[in-house]
Design an enzyme around this catalytic site. Structure first.
Site, PDB file in Angstrom:
ATOM      1  N   LYS A 115      22.099 -27.182  78.105  1.00  0.00           N
ATOM      2  CA  LYS A 115      23.336 -26.779  78.765  1.00  0.00           C
ATOM      3  C   LYS A 115      23.473 -27.348  80.174  1.00  0.00           C
ATOM      4  O   LYS A 115      24.581 -27.563  80.658  1.00  0.00           O
ATOM      5  CB  LYS A 115      23.444 -25.251  78.798  1.00  0.00           C
ATOM      6  N   LYS A 217      26.055 -27.564  63.417  1.00  0.00           N
ATOM      7  CA  LYS A 217      26.156 -26.126  63.224  1.00  0.00           C
ATOM      8  C   LYS A 217      27.589 -25.662  63.432  1.00  0.00           C
ATOM      9  O   LYS A 217      28.291 -26.146  64.322  1.00  0.00           O
ATOM     10  CB  LYS A 217      25.218 -25.409  64.203  1.00  0.00           C
ATOM     11  N   LYS A 220      32.013 -21.914  67.550  1.00  0.00           N
ATOM     12  CA  LYS A 220      33.322 -21.538  68.073  1.00  0.00           C
ATOM     13  C   LYS A 220      33.785 -22.485  69.169  1.00  0.00           C
ATOM     14  O   LYS A 220      34.952 -22.468  69.550  1.00  0.00           O
ATOM     15  CB  LYS A 220      33.288 -20.098  68.594  1.00  0.00           C
TER      16      LYS A 220
END
Length: 354
Positions: A115, A217, A220
């Site tokens: 991240k 994967k 959202k």
């Protein structure tokens, strides 16, 4: 051997719409675990601000997760459902754990590396310390088991490291205060206050992949809504997305080995298997040799049959937010009482005056 009273804890971040991967990989497991365990399920709204500080409507997202929990079958009376920020002891214990953990431990976390990328100095301190808060979420209830996905396993191992270091550093104080139990870590006996929490990994579909790319994967954050089935999708949306799901021109194989190298086929077969509580082998025994033109309608019918009742109940619950808020408030009060008992004992172990 875990000498602590068994207790299951897990949480879901209120960031965006829940999708089929969240349901099959986490929430369905939460429902199953409550049959034989005492469970605490948390909407981890404090974690939601680690990477994105400002949210358009965090309250609505929090209520949506709670509604999904209940609509899927979690019993908020027998068990506890609450939002993390309602129990300030999470943050208090997280500070203690920030002082127990080491920066090197945090910097080695794969998710932090992913991240932060090349801009580690520009991300929030909260993102770096996220695993410490996760450890506090679990251990403020002295939970013994946590259902997690593969991507969170490293964080759970860190929670064990933090618990072990706390237990060792404060072993004399734990015993002096008449707290803790005797456990074995490796081959070493330890008088411990915090349990060595165990991960519960796996399930029928721990990794549900994108409907547009079977190598990624389901997420959202994917810009394409066609890549996922959201729990709030209606029947038409579910049908449309499955029919548009990427496949290949070959028929389904008759054996699982035939799915190798066919990511999209394996994903759709895996979704069918999970929704029907069957193995992939059993699904292929039924559909092997058939084209996707025959398999997809069957998958649509199955997905609608499983998800439509959850969708309808979520919508009903969200039409009355006062009911959701009351459940979360009651859950927060019950969780808070448990957390405060732990923190009173931790304060005594550390030596804080109170």
């Amino acid at each position: 051997m875990n000498a602590f009273k068994p207790l299951v804890f897990s949480g879901v971040q209120p960031t965006g719409n829940l999708h089929l991967g969240n349901y099959l990989g986490a929430i369905r497991k939460f429902v199953a675990l409550q049959e034989d365990n005492d469970c605490i399920y948390c909407v981890v709204d404090m974690h939601a601000i680690t990477a994105q500080l400002v949210h358009a409507d965090l309250k609505a997202q929090t209520r949506s997760i709670a509604a999904a929990f209940i609509a899927a079958g979690i019993d908020p009376v027998k068990h506890i459902v609450f939002n993390q920020s309602a129990v300030p002891q999470h943050a208090e214990l997280a500070w203690v754990f920030n002082c127990v953990a080491r920066i090197g431990w945090m910097e080695r976390m794969t998710q932090f590396k992913d991240k932060s990328g090349k801009n580690a100095e520009q991300v929030s301190l909260g993102l770096l310390a996220y695993p410490s808060l996760m450890a506090a979420d679990i251990l403020v209830y002295r939970a013994t088991h946590v259902p997690v996905g593969d991507d969170q396993k490293q964080h759970l191992e860190l929670a064990r490291d933090i618990a072990q270091k706390f237990n060792i550093d404060f072993s004399d104080n734990i015993r002096t205060n008449g707290l803790g139990v005797d456990i074995t870590v490796g081959n070493e006996p330890v008088h411990a206050y915090f349990p060595m929490v165990e991960p519960l990994i796996g399930g029928p579909a721990p990794r549900v992949m994108s409907l547009k790319d079977g190598t990624k994967k389901m997420s959202k954050s994917d810009p394409s809504d066609l890549s996922r089935i959201n729990l709030m999708d209606d029947v038409d949306a579910i049908s449309r997305k499955i029919k548009k799901a990427k496949t290949d021109p070959d028929a389904l194989p008759s054996e699982v080995d035939g799915l190798k190298g066919r990511a999209e086929a394996e994903n759709l077969v895996g979704i069918y298997a999970a929704l029907s509580d069957k193995t992939k082998a059993e699904v292929l025994l039924e559909f092997g040799g058939q084209q996707f033109s025959a398999f997809k309608p069957a998958l649509v019918d199955l997905a609608v049959n499983v998800l439509a009742p959850i969708n309808g109940e979520m919508r009903r619950l969200l039409d009355d937010v006062s009911h959701i808020d009351a459940i979360l408030k009651q859950g927060g009060e019950r969780a808070g009482a448990m957390a405060e008992k732990t923190m009173n004992e931790v304060r005594d172990i550390i030596g804080f005056l109170r």
